[in-house]
Design a protein around this motif. Structure first.
Motif, PDB file in Angstrom:
ATOM      1  N   ILE A  49       0.822  -1.210   0.000  1.00 20.76           N
ATOM      2  CA  ILE A  49       0.000   0.000   0.000  1.00 20.76           C
ATOM      3  C   ILE A  49       0.860   1.265   0.000  1.00 20.76           C
ATOM      4  N   TYR A  50       2.174   1.093   0.183  1.00 21.63           N
ATOM      5  CA  TYR A  50       3.134   2.193   0.162  1.00 21.63           C
ATOM      6  C   TYR A  50       2.710   3.355   1.053  1.00 21.63           C
ATOM      7  N   TRP A  51       2.456   3.027   2.336  1.00 26.49           N
ATOM      8  CA  TRP A  51       2.228   4.125   3.287  1.00 26.49           C
ATOM      9  C   TRP A  51       3.412   5.085   3.236  1.00 26.49           C
ATOM     10  N   VAL A  52       4.621   4.524   3.165  1.00 32.45           N
ATOM     11  CA  VAL A  52       5.811   5.307   2.867  1.00 32.45           C
ATOM     12  C   VAL A  52       6.640   4.525   1.853  1.00 32.45           C
ATOM     13  N   PHE A  53       7.534   5.210   1.163  1.00 29.65           N
ATOM     14  CA  PHE A  53       8.451   4.530   0.260  1.00 29.65           C
ATOM     15  C   PHE A  53       9.822   4.488   0.931  1.00 29.65           C
ATOM     16  N   GLY A  54      10.164   3.307   1.435  1.00 24.41           N
ATOM     17  CA  GLY A  54      11.377   3.145   2.221  1.00 24.41           C
ATOM     18  C   GLY A  54      12.555   2.635   1.413  1.00 24.41           C
ATOM     19  N   LEU A  55      13.732   3.100   1.778  1.00 22.51           N
ATOM     20  CA  LEU A  55      14.993   2.673   1.170  1.00 22.51           C
ATOM     21  C   LEU A  55      15.956   2.285   2.279  1.00 22.51           C
ATOM     22  N   VAL A  56      16.569   1.126   2.156  1.00 16.25           N
ATOM     23  CA  VAL A  56      17.589   0.689   3.111  1.00 16.25           C
ATOM     24  C   VAL A  56      18.923   0.663   2.384  1.00 16.25           C
ATOM     25  N   VAL A  57      19.857   1.461   2.859  1.00 14.59           N
ATOM     26  CA  VAL A  57      21.163   1.580   2.207  1.00 14.59           C
ATOM     27  C   VAL A  57      21.983   0.314   2.485  1.00 14.59           C
ATOM     28  N   ARG A  58      22.387  -0.357   1.434  1.00 13.87           N
ATOM     29  CA  ARG A  58      23.192  -1.575   1.588  1.00 13.87           C
ATOM     30  C   ARG A  58      24.593  -1.244   2.085  1.00 13.87           C
ATOM     31  N   LEU A  59      25.193  -2.205   2.779  1.00 11.90           N
ATOM     32  CA  LEU A  59      26.540  -1.994   3.311  1.00 11.90           C
ATOM     33  C   LEU A  59      27.560  -1.808   2.194  1.00 11.90           C
ATOM     34  N   SER A  60      27.233  -2.320   0.999  1.00 11.51           N
ATOM     35  CA  SER A  60      28.147  -2.187  -0.133  1.00 11.51           C
ATOM     36  C   SER A  60      28.086  -0.807  -0.783  1.00 11.51           C
ATOM     37  N   SER A  61      27.128   0.011  -0.368  1.00  5.36           N
ATOM     38  CA  SER A  61      26.967   1.338  -0.972  1.00  5.36           C
ATOM     39  C   SER A  61      28.156   2.239  -0.638  1.00  5.36           C
ATOM     40  N   LYS A  62      28.555   3.053  -1.602  1.00  7.73           N
ATOM     41  CA  LYS A  62      29.645   4.007  -1.380  1.00  7.73           C
ATOM     42  C   LYS A  62      29.187   5.195  -0.542  1.00  7.73           C
ATOM     43  N   LYS A  63      27.875   5.413  -0.491  1.00  2.00           N
ATOM     44  CA  LYS A  63      27.310   6.509   0.292  1.00  2.00           C
ATOM     45  C   LYS A  63      26.520   5.929   1.465  1.00  2.00           C
ATOM     46  N   SER A  64      26.684   6.495   2.656  1.00  2.00           N
ATOM     47  CA  SER A  64      25.938   6.065   3.831  1.00  2.00           C
ATOM     48  C   SER A  64      24.557   6.720   3.850  1.00  2.00           C
ATOM     49  N   ARG A  65      23.716   6.251   4.769  1.00  2.00           N
ATOM     50  CA  ARG A  65      22.426   6.910   4.932  1.00  2.00           C
ATOM     51  C   ARG A  65      22.614   8.383   5.274  1.00  2.00           C
ATOM     52  N   ALA A  66      23.532   8.673   6.168  1.00  2.00           N
ATOM     53  CA  ALA A  66      23.774  10.055   6.572  1.00  2.00           C
ATOM     54  C   ALA A  66      24.194  10.910   5.378  1.00  2.00           C
ATOM     55  N   ASP A  67      25.046  10.370   4.515  1.00  2.00           N
ATOM     56  CA  ASP A  67      25.475  11.105   3.322  1.00  2.00           C
ATOM     57  C   ASP A  67      24.281  11.445   2.429  1.00  2.00           C
ATOM     58  N   ILE A  68      23.437  10.432   2.199  1.00  2.00           N
ATOM     59  CA  ILE A  68      22.321  10.598   1.265  1.00  2.00           C
ATOM     60  C   ILE A  68      21.278  11.553   1.829  1.00  2.00           C
ATOM     61  N   VAL A  69      20.947  11.360   3.100  1.00  2.00           N
ATOM     62  CA  VAL A  69      19.940  12.206   3.742  1.00  2.00           C
ATOM     63  C   VAL A  69      20.405  13.660   3.784  1.00  2.00           C
ATOM     64  N   SER A  70      21.691  13.858   4.104  1.00  2.00           N
ATOM     65  CA  SER A  70      22.232  15.218   4.155  1.00  2.00           C
ATOM     66  C   SER A  70      22.191  15.880   2.786  1.00  2.00           C
ATOM     67  N   ALA A  71      22.539  15.116   1.761  1.00  2.00           N
ATOM     68  CA  ALA A  71      22.534  15.672   0.410  1.00  2.00           C
ATOM     69  C   ALA A  71      21.114  16.000  -0.044  1.00  2.00           C
ATOM     70  N   LEU A  72      20.151  15.166   0.301  1.00  2.00           N
ATOM     71  CA  LEU A  72      18.758  15.449  -0.038  1.00  2.00           C
ATOM     72  C   LEU A  72      18.258  16.683   0.711  1.00  2.00           C
ATOM     73  N   SER A  73      18.652  16.796   1.969  1.00  2.00           N
ATOM     74  CA  SER A  73      18.244  17.962   2.759  1.00  2.00           C
ATOM     75  C   SER A  73      18.780  19.254   2.152  1.00  2.00           C
TER      76      SER A  73
ATOM     77  N   ALA B  63      13.353  11.519  -7.182  1.00  2.00           N
ATOM     78  CA  ALA B  63      14.034  10.377  -7.775  1.00  2.00           C
ATOM     79  C   ALA B  63      15.320  10.814  -8.484  1.00  2.00           C
ATOM     80  N   ASP B  64      15.254  11.910  -9.210  1.00  2.00           N
ATOM     81  CA  ASP B  64      16.455  12.398  -9.923  1.00  2.00           C
ATOM     82  C   ASP B  64      17.540  12.773  -8.910  1.00  2.00           C
ATOM     83  N   ALA B  65      17.144  13.383  -7.797  1.00  2.00           N
ATOM     84  CA  ALA B  65      18.125  13.763  -6.780  1.00  2.00           C
ATOM     85  C   ALA B  65      18.769  12.538  -6.152  1.00  2.00           C
ATOM     86  N   VAL B  66      17.959  11.538  -5.831  1.00  2.00           N
ATOM     87  CA  VAL B  66      18.515  10.304  -5.239  1.00  2.00           C
ATOM     88  C   VAL B  66      19.506   9.675  -6.204  1.00  2.00           C
ATOM     89  N   ARG B  67      19.144   9.549  -7.462  1.00  2.00           N
ATOM     90  CA  ARG B  67      20.015   8.907  -8.450  1.00  2.00           C
ATOM     91  C   ARG B  67      21.341   9.680  -8.580  1.00  2.00           C
TER      92      ARG B  67
END
Length: 369
Positions: free
Chosen positions: A279-303, A361-365
Protein backbone atom coordinates in the motif's frame (compact mmCIF):
# COMPACT_ATOMS: atom_id res chain seq x y z
CA UNK A 1 10.82 22.27 0.20
CA UNK A 2 9.34 18.86 -0.62
CA UNK A 3 8.26 17.60 2.82
CA UNK A 4 8.08 13.94 3.80
CA UNK A 5 4.33 14.28 4.03
CA UNK A 6 1.62 16.76 3.14
CA UNK A 7 -1.99 15.78 3.86
CA UNK A 8 -4.74 16.24 1.30
CA UNK A 9 -8.17 17.78 1.95
CA UNK A 10 -10.18 17.51 -1.25
CA UNK A 11 -13.49 16.19 0.05
CA UNK A 12 -16.19 17.52 2.37
CA UNK A 13 -13.82 18.50 5.18
CA UNK A 14 -14.65 22.22 5.10
CA UNK A 15 -18.39 21.49 4.88
CA UNK A 16 -18.37 19.16 7.88
CA UNK A 17 -16.18 21.45 9.97
CA UNK A 18 -18.47 24.39 9.22
CA UNK A 19 -21.42 22.27 10.35
CA UNK A 20 -19.67 21.67 13.69
CA UNK A 21 -19.03 25.37 14.19
CA UNK A 22 -22.51 26.45 13.15
CA UNK A 23 -24.15 23.90 15.43
CA UNK A 24 -21.86 24.67 18.38
CA UNK A 25 -20.96 20.98 18.75
CA UNK A 26 -17.17 21.05 18.90
CA UNK A 27 -16.47 18.77 21.90
CA UNK A 28 -16.48 14.99 22.14
CA UNK A 29 -20.25 15.10 22.73
CA UNK A 30 -20.93 16.08 19.10
CA UNK A 31 -22.69 13.75 16.62
CA UNK A 32 -19.79 13.39 14.18
CA UNK A 33 -17.88 11.25 16.72
CA UNK A 34 -20.47 8.49 16.63
CA UNK A 35 -20.90 8.80 12.86
CA UNK A 36 -17.17 8.44 12.36
CA UNK A 37 -16.91 5.47 14.74
CA UNK A 38 -19.68 3.56 12.98
CA UNK A 39 -18.46 4.36 9.47
CA UNK A 40 -14.85 3.49 10.21
CA UNK A 41 -15.75 0.23 11.96
CA UNK A 42 -17.87 -0.79 8.98
CA UNK A 43 -15.01 0.04 6.59
CA UNK A 44 -12.69 -2.40 8.40
CA UNK A 45 -15.39 -5.05 8.99
CA UNK A 46 -15.65 -4.60 12.76
CA UNK A 47 -18.67 -4.48 15.02
CA UNK A 48 -17.91 -1.02 16.35
CA UNK A 49 -15.24 1.58 16.99
CA UNK A 50 -14.15 3.86 19.83
CA UNK A 51 -12.62 7.15 18.68
CA UNK A 52 -9.71 8.42 20.79
CA UNK A 53 -7.17 11.23 20.92
CA UNK A 54 -4.35 9.47 19.02
CA UNK A 55 -2.92 6.08 18.07
CA UNK A 56 -0.73 5.83 21.16
CA UNK A 57 -3.83 6.34 23.32
CA UNK A 58 -5.52 3.58 21.36
CA UNK A 59 -2.68 1.19 22.24
CA UNK A 60 -2.89 2.14 25.94
CA UNK A 61 -6.60 1.40 25.90
CA UNK A 62 -6.21 -1.87 23.98
CA UNK A 63 -3.70 -3.23 26.49
CA UNK A 64 -5.79 -2.14 29.47
CA UNK A 65 -9.04 -3.38 27.93
CA UNK A 66 -7.51 -6.88 27.81
CA UNK A 67 -6.50 -6.44 31.47
CA UNK A 68 -2.84 -7.20 30.85
CA UNK A 69 -0.57 -6.35 33.74
CA UNK A 70 2.14 -7.43 36.15
CA UNK A 71 3.52 -10.88 35.43
CA UNK A 72 2.14 -10.95 31.88
CA UNK A 73 4.34 -10.99 28.78
CA UNK A 74 3.34 -9.42 25.48
CA UNK A 75 5.33 -10.31 22.36
CA UNK A 76 5.93 -7.31 20.08
CA UNK A 77 8.21 -6.54 17.13
CA UNK A 78 11.39 -4.73 18.09
CA UNK A 79 11.15 -2.82 14.80
CA UNK A 80 8.23 -0.53 15.56
CA UNK A 81 7.33 2.81 17.13
CA UNK A 82 7.91 3.18 20.86
CA UNK A 83 4.17 3.56 21.55
CA UNK A 84 3.79 -0.22 21.24
CA UNK A 85 6.31 -1.03 23.94
CA UNK A 86 5.37 1.88 26.19
CA UNK A 87 1.72 0.79 26.31
CA UNK A 88 2.84 -2.61 27.59
CA UNK A 89 5.32 -1.17 30.10
CA UNK A 90 2.86 1.38 31.48
CA UNK A 91 0.35 -1.40 32.10
CA UNK A 92 2.94 -3.17 34.26
CA UNK A 93 3.37 -6.03 31.78
CA UNK A 94 6.64 -7.07 30.13
CA UNK A 95 7.34 -6.51 26.42
CA UNK A 96 9.17 -9.39 24.75
CA UNK A 97 10.64 -8.39 21.39
CA UNK A 98 11.23 -10.33 18.18
CA UNK A 99 13.22 -9.51 15.07
CA UNK A 100 11.60 -8.80 11.71
CA UNK A 101 11.67 -10.42 8.31
CA UNK A 102 14.37 -8.86 6.09
CA UNK A 103 12.07 -8.67 3.06
CA UNK A 104 8.78 -7.31 4.44
CA UNK A 105 10.19 -5.70 7.64
CA UNK A 106 7.35 -7.35 9.60
CA UNK A 107 7.35 -9.80 12.52
CA UNK A 108 6.96 -13.50 11.68
CA UNK A 109 5.17 -16.39 13.35
CA UNK A 110 8.45 -18.32 13.53
CA UNK A 111 10.10 -15.58 15.56
CA UNK A 112 7.05 -15.22 17.81
CA UNK A 113 6.85 -18.93 18.55
CA UNK A 114 10.42 -18.97 19.84
CA UNK A 115 9.58 -16.35 22.49
CA UNK A 116 6.37 -17.86 23.89
CA UNK A 117 6.58 -18.81 27.58
CA UNK A 118 3.98 -19.77 30.21
CA UNK A 119 3.73 -16.04 31.04
CA UNK A 120 2.88 -14.97 27.48
CA UNK A 121 -0.64 -13.58 27.34
CA UNK A 122 -0.79 -11.64 24.07
CA UNK A 123 0.88 -10.92 20.74
CA UNK A 124 0.94 -7.34 19.52
CA UNK A 125 0.97 -7.53 15.73
CA UNK A 126 2.23 -4.36 14.01
CA UNK A 127 1.85 -3.96 10.25
CA UNK A 128 4.85 -1.98 9.03
CA UNK A 129 5.21 0.70 6.34
CA UNK A 130 3.01 -0.78 3.59
CA UNK A 131 2.83 -4.56 3.80
CA UNK A 132 0.83 -6.43 6.45
CA UNK A 133 2.11 -9.17 8.71
CA UNK A 134 1.43 -12.69 7.40
CA UNK A 135 -1.54 -13.19 9.71
CA UNK A 136 -2.69 -16.79 9.23
CA UNK A 137 0.30 -18.40 10.98
CA UNK A 138 0.12 -15.81 13.78
CA UNK A 139 -3.59 -16.46 14.32
CA UNK A 140 -3.02 -20.21 14.37
CA UNK A 141 -0.23 -19.76 16.90
CA UNK A 142 -2.40 -17.57 19.12
CA UNK A 143 -5.26 -20.05 19.00
CA UNK A 144 -2.98 -22.98 19.86
CA UNK A 145 -1.50 -21.19 22.88
CA UNK A 146 -4.62 -19.34 24.01
CA UNK A 147 -3.14 -15.88 23.36
CA UNK A 148 -4.89 -12.59 22.65
CA UNK A 149 -4.06 -10.56 19.55
CA UNK A 150 -3.62 -6.78 19.68
CA UNK A 151 -3.45 -5.61 16.07
CA UNK A 152 -1.70 -2.31 15.42
CA UNK A 153 -2.96 -1.25 12.01
CA UNK A 154 -1.97 2.40 12.52
CA UNK A 155 -0.41 2.63 9.06
CA UNK A 156 -2.78 0.32 7.20
CA UNK A 157 -5.92 2.30 6.32
CA UNK A 158 -7.35 0.61 3.24
CA UNK A 159 -4.88 -2.31 3.25
CA UNK A 160 -6.05 -5.92 3.16
CA UNK A 161 -4.62 -9.33 3.99
CA UNK A 162 -5.90 -12.00 1.60
CA UNK A 163 -8.78 -9.67 0.79
CA UNK A 164 -9.80 -9.03 4.40
CA UNK A 165 -9.27 -5.54 5.89
CA UNK A 166 -6.30 -4.94 8.15
CA UNK A 167 -7.70 -4.05 11.53
CA UNK A 168 -10.18 -6.92 11.39
CA UNK A 169 -7.86 -9.62 12.78
CA UNK A 170 -7.16 -8.73 16.39
CA UNK A 171 -9.22 -9.45 19.46
CA UNK A 172 -8.79 -5.69 19.60
CA UNK A 173 -7.24 -3.53 16.87
CA UNK A 174 -6.13 0.08 16.62
CA UNK A 175 -5.57 2.81 14.03
CA UNK A 176 -3.87 6.21 14.04
CA UNK A 177 -5.11 9.36 12.31
CA UNK A 178 -1.89 11.38 12.48
CA UNK A 179 -1.42 13.74 9.47
CA UNK A 180 0.79 11.25 7.62
CA UNK A 181 -1.93 8.56 7.64
CA UNK A 182 -4.33 7.82 4.78
CA UNK A 183 -7.16 9.11 6.97
CA UNK A 184 -6.20 12.02 9.23
CA UNK A 185 -7.94 13.98 11.95
CA UNK A 186 -4.82 16.02 12.76
CA UNK A 187 -4.32 13.94 15.89
CA UNK A 188 -6.58 10.99 16.58
CA UNK A 189 -6.99 7.24 16.76
CA UNK A 190 -9.53 4.45 16.86
CA UNK A 191 -10.00 1.21 18.78
CA UNK A 192 -12.07 -1.39 16.92
CA UNK A 193 -13.36 -4.77 18.07
CA UNK A 194 -16.27 -7.18 17.84
CA UNK A 195 -16.52 -8.15 21.53
CA UNK A 196 -19.10 -5.91 23.27
CA UNK A 197 -17.21 -6.20 26.57
CA UNK A 198 -13.94 -4.96 25.05
CA UNK A 199 -15.76 -2.14 23.31
CA UNK A 200 -17.49 -1.04 26.50
CA UNK A 201 -14.24 -1.19 28.48
CA UNK A 202 -12.55 0.89 25.78
CA UNK A 203 -15.29 3.54 25.92
CA UNK A 204 -14.98 3.67 29.70
CA UNK A 205 -11.18 3.88 29.71
CA UNK A 206 -11.12 6.75 27.19
CA UNK A 207 -13.58 8.73 29.33
CA UNK A 208 -12.00 8.63 32.82
CA UNK A 209 -14.08 5.55 33.72
CA UNK A 210 -17.16 7.60 34.57
CA UNK A 211 -20.22 5.51 35.49
CA UNK A 212 -23.79 6.40 34.61
CA UNK A 213 -25.16 5.93 38.12
CA UNK A 214 -22.78 8.38 39.81
CA UNK A 215 -20.74 10.32 37.27
CA UNK A 216 -17.97 11.45 39.60
CA UNK A 217 -17.53 8.15 41.44
CA UNK A 218 -14.78 6.02 39.91
CA UNK A 219 -13.98 2.33 40.41
CA UNK A 220 -11.12 2.23 37.89
CA UNK A 221 -8.57 4.71 36.55
CA UNK A 222 -8.95 5.73 32.94
CA UNK A 223 -7.82 8.64 30.79
CA UNK A 224 -9.29 11.64 29.06
CA UNK A 225 -8.52 10.24 25.62
CA UNK A 226 -11.65 11.53 23.88
CA UNK A 227 -11.80 12.67 20.25
CA UNK A 228 -13.52 15.99 19.53
CA UNK A 229 -16.45 16.47 17.17
CA UNK A 230 -14.20 18.67 14.99
CA UNK A 231 -11.65 15.90 14.60
CA UNK A 232 -14.34 13.32 13.85
CA UNK A 233 -15.88 15.58 11.21
CA UNK A 234 -12.52 15.82 9.49
CA UNK A 235 -12.05 12.05 9.77
CA UNK A 236 -15.44 11.23 8.29
CA UNK A 237 -14.74 13.39 5.24
CA UNK A 238 -11.34 11.74 4.86
CA UNK A 239 -12.80 8.25 5.17
CA UNK A 240 -15.16 8.96 2.28
CA UNK A 241 -12.10 9.34 0.02
CA UNK A 242 -10.11 6.33 1.26
CA UNK A 243 -10.39 4.18 -1.88
CA UNK A 244 -9.03 7.01 -4.04
CA UNK A 245 -6.29 7.67 -1.49
CA UNK A 246 -5.14 4.04 -1.62
CA UNK A 247 -5.02 4.16 -5.41
CA UNK A 248 -2.92 7.32 -5.31
CA UNK A 249 -0.50 5.92 -2.72
CA UNK A 250 0.04 2.81 -4.81
CA UNK A 251 0.63 4.99 -7.87
CA UNK A 252 3.26 6.96 -5.94
CA UNK A 253 4.96 3.73 -4.89
CA UNK A 254 4.90 2.40 -8.46
CA UNK A 255 6.39 5.64 -9.76
CA UNK A 256 9.28 5.46 -7.32
CA UNK A 257 9.79 1.77 -8.14
CA UNK A 258 10.05 2.63 -11.82
CA UNK A 259 12.57 5.41 -11.19
CA UNK A 260 14.67 3.88 -8.41
CA UNK A 261 14.18 0.13 -8.73
CA UNK A 262 17.38 -0.46 -10.70
CA UNK A 263 19.67 1.06 -8.05
CA UNK A 264 21.71 -1.72 -6.46
CA UNK A 265 22.70 0.36 -3.44
CA UNK A 266 19.26 0.03 -1.81
CA UNK A 267 16.97 -2.67 -0.48
CA UNK A 268 13.23 -1.99 -0.72
CA UNK A 269 10.08 -3.75 0.42
CA UNK A 270 8.54 -5.72 -2.46
CA UNK A 271 5.57 -4.35 -4.42
CA UNK A 272 3.58 -7.43 -3.42
CA UNK A 273 3.61 -10.70 -1.48
CA UNK A 274 1.38 -13.72 -1.95
CA UNK A 275 -1.11 -12.23 0.53
CA UNK A 276 -1.12 -8.47 -0.16
CA UNK A 277 -0.11 -5.71 -2.54
CA UNK A 278 2.06 -3.02 -1.00
CA UNK A 279 0.00 0.00 0.00
CA UNK A 280 3.13 2.19 0.16
CA UNK A 281 2.23 4.12 3.29
CA UNK A 282 5.81 5.31 2.87
CA UNK A 283 8.45 4.53 0.26
CA UNK A 284 11.38 3.15 2.22
CA UNK A 285 14.99 2.67 1.17
CA UNK A 286 17.59 0.69 3.11
CA UNK A 287 21.16 1.58 2.21
CA UNK A 288 23.19 -1.57 1.59
CA UNK A 289 26.54 -1.99 3.31
CA UNK A 290 28.15 -2.19 -0.13
CA UNK A 291 26.97 1.34 -0.97
CA UNK A 292 29.65 4.01 -1.38
CA UNK A 293 27.31 6.51 0.29
CA UNK A 294 25.94 6.06 3.83
CA UNK A 295 22.43 6.91 4.93
CA UNK A 296 23.77 10.06 6.57
CA UNK A 297 25.47 11.11 3.32
CA UNK A 298 22.32 10.60 1.27
CA UNK A 299 19.94 12.21 3.74
CA UNK A 300 22.23 15.22 4.16
CA UNK A 301 22.53 15.67 0.41
CA UNK A 302 18.76 15.45 -0.04
CA UNK A 303 18.24 17.96 2.76
CA UNK A 304 20.60 20.41 1.04
CA UNK A 305 18.26 20.16 -1.97
CA UNK A 306 15.26 20.84 0.26
CA UNK A 307 13.93 17.30 0.06
CA UNK A 308 12.64 15.90 3.35
CA UNK A 309 13.35 12.41 4.65
CA UNK A 310 12.60 10.44 7.79
CA UNK A 311 14.75 7.67 9.36
CA UNK A 312 13.31 4.22 10.01
CA UNK A 313 12.17 3.19 13.49
CA UNK A 314 14.97 2.59 15.99
CA UNK A 315 14.59 -0.91 17.53
CA UNK A 316 12.97 -1.21 20.96
CA UNK A 317 15.80 -3.31 22.40
CA UNK A 318 18.20 -0.44 21.63
CA UNK A 319 16.09 2.33 23.17
CA UNK A 320 17.98 4.12 25.99
CA UNK A 321 14.83 4.52 28.10
CA UNK A 322 14.31 0.75 28.17
CA UNK A 323 17.99 0.06 28.75
CA UNK A 324 17.73 2.21 31.92
CA UNK A 325 14.78 0.06 33.01
CA UNK A 326 16.85 -3.10 32.59
CA UNK A 327 14.79 -4.41 29.69
CA UNK A 328 16.16 -6.43 26.76
CA UNK A 329 19.59 -6.92 28.34
CA UNK A 330 22.03 -8.57 25.94
CA UNK A 331 19.48 -8.98 23.15
CA UNK A 332 20.59 -8.85 19.53
CA UNK A 333 18.16 -8.65 16.61
CA UNK A 334 20.31 -8.17 13.52
CA UNK A 335 17.69 -7.41 10.86
CA UNK A 336 15.99 -4.69 12.90
CA UNK A 337 19.35 -3.23 13.89
CA UNK A 338 20.48 -3.15 10.26
CA UNK A 339 17.39 -1.54 8.78
CA UNK A 340 17.02 0.78 11.77
CA UNK A 341 20.54 2.08 11.20
CA UNK A 342 20.40 2.25 7.40
CA UNK A 343 16.76 2.81 6.42
CA UNK A 344 14.96 6.02 5.57
CA UNK A 345 11.98 7.06 3.51
CA UNK A 346 11.50 9.76 0.94
CA UNK A 347 8.51 12.10 0.44
CA UNK A 348 5.40 10.04 -0.23
CA UNK A 349 2.46 12.02 1.15
CA UNK A 350 -0.80 12.62 -0.69
CA UNK A 351 0.19 16.19 -1.53
CA UNK A 352 3.09 14.91 -3.66
CA UNK A 353 2.87 15.74 -7.37
CA UNK A 354 4.30 13.74 -10.25
CA UNK A 355 6.83 16.53 -10.73
CA UNK A 356 7.85 16.17 -7.07
CA UNK A 357 8.39 12.43 -7.55
CA UNK A 358 10.61 13.11 -10.56
CA UNK A 359 12.61 15.69 -8.62
CA UNK A 360 13.11 13.37 -5.63
CA UNK A 361 14.03 10.38 -7.77
CA UNK A 362 16.46 12.40 -9.92
CA UNK A 363 18.13 13.76 -6.78
CA UNK A 364 18.52 10.30 -5.24
CA UNK A 365 20.01 8.91 -8.45
CA UNK A 366 22.46 11.80 -8.79
CA UNK A 367 23.55 11.58 -5.14
CA UNK A 368 24.26 7.83 -5.12
CA UNK A 369 26.22 8.09 -8.38
Amino acid sequence: MIPVNTPSFKGREAEYLAECIESGWVSSEGPFVRRFEKAFAAKVSRQDGVAVANGSCALDIAVQALQLGEGDEVIIPTFTIISCASAVVRAGATPVVVDCDPITWNMTAEAVEQRITPRTKAIMVVHIYGLPVDMDPILELAKRHGLKIIEDAAEMHGQTYKGKPCGSFGDISIFSFYPNKHVTTGEGGMVVADDPTLLERSRSLRNLCFIEEQRFVHYELGWNYRMSNLQAALGLAQLEQLDDVVSRKRAIGAAYEERLGDLDCFDRAPPATNYADNIYWVFGLVVRLSSKKSRADIVSALSSRKIGTRPFFWPMHRQPVFEKMGLFVGEHHPVSEYIGANGFYVPSGLGLTDADIDEVADAVREIVR
